[in-house]
Design a protein around this motif. Structure first.
Motif, PDB file in Angstrom:
ATOM      1  N   THR A   1       0.842  -1.189   0.000  1.00 17.14           N
ATOM      2  CA  THR A   1       0.000   0.000   0.000  1.00 17.14           C
ATOM      3  C   THR A   1       0.886   1.250   0.000  1.00 17.14           C
ATOM      4  OG1 THR A   1      -1.785   1.134   1.167  1.00 17.14           O
ATOM      5  CG2 THR A   1      -0.126   0.054   2.518  1.00 17.14           C
ATOM      6  N   LEU A   2       0.259   2.411  -0.044  1.00 11.06           N
ATOM      7  CA  LEU A   2       1.017   3.667  -0.005  1.00 11.06           C
ATOM      8  C   LEU A   2       0.539   4.562   1.129  1.00 11.06           C
ATOM      9  CD1 LEU A   2       3.231   5.288  -1.489  1.00 11.06           C
ATOM     10  CD2 LEU A   2       1.426   6.363  -2.841  1.00 11.06           C
ATOM     11  N   CYS A   3      -0.660   4.296   1.625  1.00 13.75           N
ATOM     12  CA  CYS A   3      -1.252   5.140   2.661  1.00 13.75           C
ATOM     13  C   CYS A   3      -0.380   5.151   3.916  1.00 13.75           C
ATOM     14  CB  CYS A   3      -2.650   4.644   3.009  1.00 13.75           C
ATOM     15  SG  CYS A   3      -3.447   5.602   4.313  1.00 13.75           S
ATOM     16  N   PRO A   4       0.084   6.347   4.354  1.00 20.25           N
ATOM     17  CA  PRO A   4       0.981   6.419   5.507  1.00 20.25           C
ATOM     18  C   PRO A   4       0.254   6.349   6.847  1.00 20.25           C
ATOM     19  CG  PRO A   4       0.580   8.617   4.682  1.00 20.25           C
ATOM     20  CD  PRO A   4      -0.186   7.685   3.775  1.00 20.25           C
ATOM     21  N   ASN A   5      -1.072   6.436   6.812  1.00 21.34           N
ATOM     22  CA  ASN A   5      -1.851   6.481   8.055  1.00 21.34           C
ATOM     23  C   ASN A   5      -2.013   5.070   8.614  1.00 21.34           C
ATOM     24  OD1 ASN A   5      -3.769   6.818  10.103  1.00 21.34           O
ATOM     25  ND2 ASN A   5      -4.745   8.523   9.028  1.00 21.34           N
ATOM     26  N   GLU A   6      -1.402   4.845   9.753  1.00 21.43           N
ATOM     27  CA  GLU A   6      -1.447   3.517  10.356  1.00 21.43           C
ATOM     28  C   GLU A   6      -2.871   3.109  10.738  1.00 21.43           C
ATOM     29  OE1 GLU A   6       1.239   3.675  13.603  1.00 21.43           O
ATOM     30  OE2 GLU A   6       2.942   4.292  12.365  1.00 21.43           O
ATOM     31  N   PHE A   7      -3.747   4.082  10.943  1.00 22.93           N
ATOM     32  CA  PHE A   7      -5.127   3.782  11.328  1.00 22.93           C
ATOM     33  C   PHE A   7      -5.840   2.971  10.239  1.00 22.93           C
ATOM     34  CE2 PHE A   7      -9.664   4.804  11.357  1.00 22.93           C
ATOM     35  CZ  PHE A   7     -10.004   4.478  12.673  1.00 22.93           C
ATOM     36  N   PHE A   8      -5.511   3.271   8.963  1.00 20.07           N
ATOM     37  CA  PHE A   8      -6.173   2.594   7.844  1.00 20.07           C
ATOM     38  C   PHE A   8      -5.419   1.340   7.386  1.00 20.07           C
ATOM     39  CE2 PHE A   8      -7.513   7.085   7.405  1.00 20.07           C
ATOM     40  CZ  PHE A   8      -8.882   6.902   7.519  1.00 20.07           C
ATOM     41  N   SER A   9      -4.316   1.034   8.025  1.00 26.84           N
ATOM     42  CA  SER A   9      -3.526  -0.139   7.639  1.00 26.84           C
ATOM     43  C   SER A   9      -3.995  -1.370   8.405  1.00 26.84           C
ATOM     44  CB  SER A   9      -2.043   0.113   7.920  1.00 26.84           C
ATOM     45  OG  SER A   9      -1.584   1.223   7.187  1.00 26.84           O
ATOM     46  N   LYS A  10      -3.939  -2.506   7.737  1.00 27.44           N
ATOM     47  CA  LYS A  10      -4.386  -3.764   8.349  1.00 27.44           C
ATOM     48  C   LYS A  10      -3.322  -4.834   8.158  1.00 27.44           C
ATOM     49  CE  LYS A  10      -9.350  -3.004   7.501  1.00 27.44           C
ATOM     50  NZ  LYS A  10     -10.560  -3.569   6.847  1.00 27.44           N
ATOM     51  N   ASP A  11      -3.234  -5.696   9.120  1.00 27.38           N
ATOM     52  CA  ASP A  11      -2.304  -6.817   9.050  1.00 27.38           C
ATOM     53  C   ASP A  11      -2.954  -7.939   8.240  1.00 27.38           C
ATOM     54  OD1 ASP A  11      -0.289  -8.605   9.395  1.00 27.38           O
ATOM     55  OD2 ASP A  11      -0.676  -8.998  11.511  1.00 27.38           O
ATOM     56  N   GLN A  12      -3.039  -7.723   6.931  1.00 27.09           N
ATOM     57  CA  GLN A  12      -3.682  -8.704   6.062  1.00 27.09           C
ATOM     58  C   GLN A  12      -3.119  -8.609   4.659  1.00 27.09           C
ATOM     59  OE1 GLN A  12      -7.904  -7.601   5.952  1.00 27.09           O
ATOM     60  NE2 GLN A  12      -7.583  -6.537   4.038  1.00 27.09           N
ATOM     61  N   ILE A  13      -3.353  -9.665   3.886  1.00 28.03           N
ATOM     62  CA  ILE A  13      -2.992  -9.686   2.462  1.00 28.03           C
ATOM     63  C   ILE A  13      -4.292  -9.872   1.695  1.00 28.03           C
ATOM     64  CG2 ILE A  13      -1.596 -10.777   0.682  1.00 28.03           C
ATOM     65  CD1 ILE A  13       0.104 -11.977   2.963  1.00 28.03           C
ATOM     66  N   SER A  14      -4.700  -8.856   0.961  1.00 33.26           N
ATOM     67  CA  SER A  14      -5.992  -8.891   0.262  1.00 33.26           C
ATOM     68  C   SER A  14      -5.849  -9.515  -1.124  1.00 33.26           C
ATOM     69  CB  SER A  14      -6.562  -7.477   0.134  1.00 33.26           C
ATOM     70  OG  SER A  14      -5.701  -6.661  -0.645  1.00 33.26           O
ATOM     71  N   ASN A  15      -6.967  -9.986  -1.665  1.00 30.28           N
ATOM     72  CA  ASN A  15      -7.000 -10.603  -3.003  1.00 30.28           C
ATOM     73  C   ASN A  15      -7.805  -9.781  -4.005  1.00 30.28           C
ATOM     74  OD1 ASN A  15      -5.589 -12.866  -2.083  1.00 30.28           O
ATOM     75  ND2 ASN A  15      -7.476 -13.931  -1.519  1.00 30.28           N
TER      76      ASN A  15
END
Length: 547
Positions: A406-420
């Motif tokens: 991803t590129l979003c620097p906001n940790e709030f919107f980041s998830k510990d996942q791998i999407s398909n």
């Protein structure tokens, strides 16, 4: 399970395909199964028949309640074996333990060992135990026995190489790791070669007991001969299906030889799997004196080749920089202008030379990774030499060919996942898996990473994004890079609006939308795009609209 013993025979499900050969079944295979099921309390064998009419014919001669009959409503042995495998793979999804399946044809009369000693029913269980035990000890899932009945060509050994396993007698273990990877074939003759190769490529090996073989008559009436319309039609099908296999698989796996009965496939038992060959490609322009990705040692300890792809006119500058800073990288010239064309050129040039290509921007300062849950997030440094092997394994396991971060620097919107699904994958770090599929031709200089996401998702139905891996970089960096090719930041921003309109018109608003991005600490106010992560690719190209 670490061992397989007589006790575990009670978990082995026997599957018998048959077609218009009830008399053959009763004379041969039934005799073997009668001893097994009564002596070792094995589950009721399953007999797979075509339709209700055939079921009634078999019931006239088959003892009542001996077989569980399942109707396939298929045509040909290929479709029938597909049905059988699907049947057990779907059943495994509802069970908490591994499935053990023994496939045996209806015309198996006896087995022999290396000394040409005929094995009677009482010793058949040894073959089954040896087969599943060898799978367990070698961590493989598919096994069989020698197809040659001549003792001179039999060895007292268990092999895990690419050797032919006939579909008439073989076994497999279905684990939770492969339950969504059921092998399927498109052909009716030589279908066992097709399955053989699929298991070998999926599991990196197959087990064969080279000291056992079976006795059968492969050209009997009924069975494949009946389903294909006679012996002559069968020989014609053999040649066509042989060519199909040659076209489907690499030449180092299979080739055809001429026998007295026609052309026959031969598997290359010398084949070995090589380690994945990886290329790290850094597209760069106007930054020969400031290649942050290398300056910050991000590619230290990576297992692969590293190249910097630059405009031809800047080759000397970059070579001097590499030598001066002692970077472990080669400088490669590309005569095309624009990041989209450059990325396409890299893929077209190196796709056949490497198994995976990692493209990483030249201005990456560091990577961080978000771990844990929404309520308990952990932020840690992310090392590329640890991330890339995970990416490679994931793409192979999920049968995907494109991924990234991803590129979003906001940790709030980041998830510990791998999407398909269709989510934006930044050009900052992308991974491409080598494929014989056409490479998307990307020519735009802006939003080329969006177009890559769309093209690969439409082609493969899956792209993998590491939603918790974030790069520290300068967005819309005015020095070098894309801005250099435009002649400045303002020109780049103007073109962004035009390219956004072009992409929306090309793919439609059910795939992406044009949005306006406000000025922030990371970059100026500009036009941006938003992908529809709910868009689904199907045979009918069905999609969902945005919320």
């Amino acid at each position: 399970m670490s061992t397989f013993s007589t006790y575990h025979l009670r978990f082995v499900q026997i599957a018998v395909p048959s077609f218009k050969r009830s008399d053959v079944l009763m004379k041969h295979t039934y005799r073997l199964l009668l001893f097994l099921t009564t002596s070792f309390k094995m589950p009721q064998p399953i007999l797979f028949l075509e339709n209700e009419e055939e079921e009634q014919e078999y019931k006239k001669v088959v003892p009542k309640f001996f077989f569980k009959i399942v109707l396939t409503h298929t045509k040909g042995i290929g479709q029938k074996r597909n049905f059988m495998k699907n049947y057990f793979y779907e059943k495994r999804k509802d069970e908490n333990r591994d499935s053990y399946i023994l496939y045996i044809d209806d015309d198996i009369s006896k087995f022999e060992d290396k000394q040409n000693r005929k094995t009677v029913e009482a010793f058949l269980y040894n073959i089954i135990i040896d087969g599943f035990s060898a799978c367990v000890s070698n961590k493989l899932l598919y096994w069989g026995i020698n197809n040659l009945t001549n003792g001179l060509f039999m060895k007292a050994e268990v092999s895990t190489k690419l050797k032919y396993i006939q579909g008439g007698f073989c076994g497999e273990i279905i684990t939770k790791d492969v339950v969504d990877k059921c092998p399927q074939t498109e052909i009716d003759h030589y279908e066992d070669y097709d399955f053989n190769l699929q298991y070998y490529l999926r599991d990196k090996g197959v087990v064969r007991l080279n000291y056992y073989c079976l006795k059968t008559k492969p050209w009997r009436n009924g069975g494949i001969n009946a389903s294909l319309g006679g012996l002559d039609k069968r020989k014609e099908t053999m040649e066509n299906n042989g060519k199909f296999l040659i076209d489907k698989y690499d030449k180092d796996l299979i080739h055809l030889v001429i026998r007295k009965w026609g052309k026959e496939p031969v598997l290359n038992w010398r084949h070995t799997f090589r380690n994945n060959k990886v290329l790290f490609a850094i597209p760069s322009c106007g930054r020969s004196d400031n290649i942050l990705t290398l300056k910050n040692n991000l590619l230290n300890d990576v297992d692969g080749d590293v190249i910097i792809v630059v405009p031809a006119v800047e080759t000397d500058k970059y070579k001097c920089s590499v030598a001066e800073n002692k970077y472990v990288a080669d400088v490669v010239a590309c005569n095309l202008k624009g990041i989209g064309k450059t990325r396409t050129w890299i893929l077209e040039t190196f796709n056949n030379k490497y198994d995976f290509i990692i493209m990483i921007d030249d201005d990456i300062q560091s990577l961080k990774r978000i771990r844990g849950t929404k309520e308990n997030k952990i932020v840690e440094n992310c090392e590329i030499h640890q991330l890339v092997p995970e990416m490679i394994e994931t793409l192979i396991k999920r049968d995907a060919f494109f991924g990234g971060i991803t590129l979003c620097p906001n940790e709030f919107f980041s998830k510990d996942q791998i999407s398909n699904n269709l989510k934006y994958i930044s050009g900052a770090l992308q991974i491409f898996r080598s494929s014989k599929q056409p490479i998307p031709n990307i020519e735009i200089r802006h939003f080329e990473d969006y177009q890559n996401c769309i093209e690969y998702y439409l082609r493969d139905g899956i792209i993998c994004r590491w939603c918790g891996v974030i790069p520290k970089t300068v967005n819309y960096n005015p020095n070098g890079g894309i801005c250099e090719t435009y002649g400045g930041l303002n020109e780049r921003l103007k073109d962004a609006d035009l390219v956004a309109d072009y992409l929306v018109k090309k793919y439609g608003e059910n795939i992406l939308k044009k949005v306006h991005k406000k000025k922030s600490a990371r970059g100026p106010a500009c036009t941006n795009l938003r992908l529809n992560h709910r868009f689904k690719v199907s045979k009918n190209k069905i999609s969902l609209d945005f919320d």
